[in-house]
Design a protein around this motif. Sequence first.
Motif, mmCIF file in Angstrom:
data_model
loop_
_atom_site.group_PDB
_atom_site.id
_atom_site.type_symbol
_atom_site.label_atom_id
_atom_site.label_comp_id
_atom_site.label_asym_id
_atom_site.label_seq_id
_atom_site.Cartn_x
_atom_site.Cartn_y
_atom_site.Cartn_z
ATOM 1 N N PHE A 111 -5.197 3.787 -6.817
ATOM 2 C CA PHE A 111 -4.795 5.040 -6.174
ATOM 3 C C PHE A 111 -4.680 6.155 -7.204
ATOM 4 O O PHE A 111 -5.178 7.256 -7.010
ATOM 5 N N ILE A 132 0.833 -1.201 0.000
ATOM 6 C CA ILE A 132 0.000 0.000 0.000
ATOM 7 C C ILE A 132 0.869 1.253 0.000
ATOM 8 O O ILE A 132 0.622 2.196 -0.763
ATOM 9 N N ILE A 184 -8.143 3.598 -0.037
ATOM 10 C CA ILE A 184 -7.096 2.862 0.671
ATOM 11 C C ILE A 184 -7.694 1.627 1.342
ATOM 12 O O ILE A 184 -7.105 0.546 1.307
ATOM 13 N N LEU A 198 0.893 4.017 -2.902
ATOM 14 C CA LEU A 198 0.569 5.422 -2.656
ATOM 15 C C LEU A 198 1.669 6.326 -3.191
ATOM 16 O O LEU A 198 1.409 7.335 -3.857
#
Lengths: 311, 274
Positions: free
Chosen positions: B154, B84, B192, B88
């Motif tokens: 994202f 993650i 997220i 990001l």
Amino acid sequence: MTTLLGSVSSRLRRPVGRKGLAPALLLVPATLILIAIIGWPLLQLVIVSFQQFGRAQVFGQAAPFVGFDNYTRVLGDPQFWQVLARSFLFCIVNVVVTMSLGTLVALLMTRLNKFFRTLVSVGLLLAWAMPALTAVIIWGWLFDTQFGVVNYLLSQVTGIDFTGHSWLIDPISFFAVAGVIITWQSVPFVAFTIYAGLTQVPDEVMEAAQLDGAGAVQRFRLIVFPYLKSIFLVVTILQVIWDLRVFTQIFALQGIGGIREQTSTLGVYIYQTSLGTGDYGAGGAIAVIMVIIMLAISIFYVRQTIKEEAL
Amino acid sequence: MTRFRLPIGGYIALAIAVAVMVLPLLWMLLASFKGQDEIYSLPIQWLPSSFGGANYQAAADAVPFGSFFLNSLITTVFGAGIKIVLGLMTAYALVFVEVPFRKFFFGLVIFALLVPQQIVIIPNYTLVASLGWLNTYQGIIVPGLASAFGTFLFRQHFLSLPISVLEAAALDGAGHWRRLWAFVVPMSTPTIAAVALVSVVTEWNEYLWPLLVIDRPNMMTLPIGLTLLQNTDGVTNWGVLMAGTVLVTLPILIVFFVMQKKIVAGLTAGAVTG
């Protein structure tokens, strides 16, 4: 409207603030990992596919280059073509069934009140959350020859004794069972994504169409579908890619009781050729062919995305 | 979209669909409480005679579930977490920073999405083996980090964020790093959550890769450990196996329920903007 993988060229963000090391620091880790984990192995794979690479080479012996030997061997093997045809057929059936069911569930969900919609979402989430292997174990047992629920219920309903009927020994019914498991786990993703898209279709358009006398089928074909075309495209491509490379479900079902030679799909075939037989050269060649097939399937979409990005 | 009233037939169809979705799970749960004689019985006995934990005890005795669980937890938390953060960072750079070769990087991400992991599995295996990472956590985690799904979602979401907020932050002297964590991330929680869930499920359920790199029982993750349970004796003891399966599935279901609301919202945000 833009989609999951679509482009938003008109709104491409202009950079803000000063420059410095930040861009590099932000991008370097992920790029390094992509190159190390996908780029480098892919290169290795291509190299190995041109080598004679067996068990001896795994333990350090030099691998001689053999040109297109592995490729001619693979392409000349009737079993490869059987596996390929089987994988495609299985993939197409799965994608069609998954997309239809997913769309249907999504359409139904838009008509439910909040309570029932939450209920359906939870059901979908449960199936989605189930590990693939776990799903195979449970479904495999439901279809068990001796004590499976399916055989039992079929015996009860039809009056014919199904006890002892094996669902996995016959390739066709093996794939039917595998298809049920895979569809069961894929419908939730399709249903959620399409439902998300459906909520974006403007009410006025639908109402106007209804006033003009458009039936449900017409409304779907003439309004909903064009609106969601890009979503359908993306989801379909993802499903094709996922279903074509299916591994766990087939591999695990074979473990429960299928005949490997008659039920292997591309993913399992690569695994068997490489790790099972120890013919890494041929396994590499099959893998390279598979990547090319994947690229060919998605090239249209990728090209469109890149083109829009370029604006 | 206008909510037309659903005819009664629609409700019935939905009820059947949900039943098909949920019944296998229910069957698993019921079987985990059944004794061997109740499972191997004809006609089929639908409900267990008692809800005792004998099968769970047997499963825990047969294989070290505690260490399986710990291994799964470690690989999932670190694997999903790093994935993650990387996603990001990459997406932020692709959307908000003037990077040279932006198109090239985005192409790389798309390509990564296309190449099936199992195809690069053999070279990766040799790589991991040569690093001496067999039977280690980093051996399980690192190859899984090359996932582009999160970066994609994202990026898509970032494109819909109000640029003015970031411009204001930049004027106030916030650097890229601070802008990402203090402004972009808080505005992206549903996305997220959706990516986190997909990552957690993928990591937790990962089967083929850990099966290859792990052969010591003390390093096995839950799905691999489950096969151990399947193979301990000749006759499959379904009750014990189902108890093990429940134990594998339960944590994921709990995560699901906790995050359920955010997830659907996140998928919606990621799937459709504008």
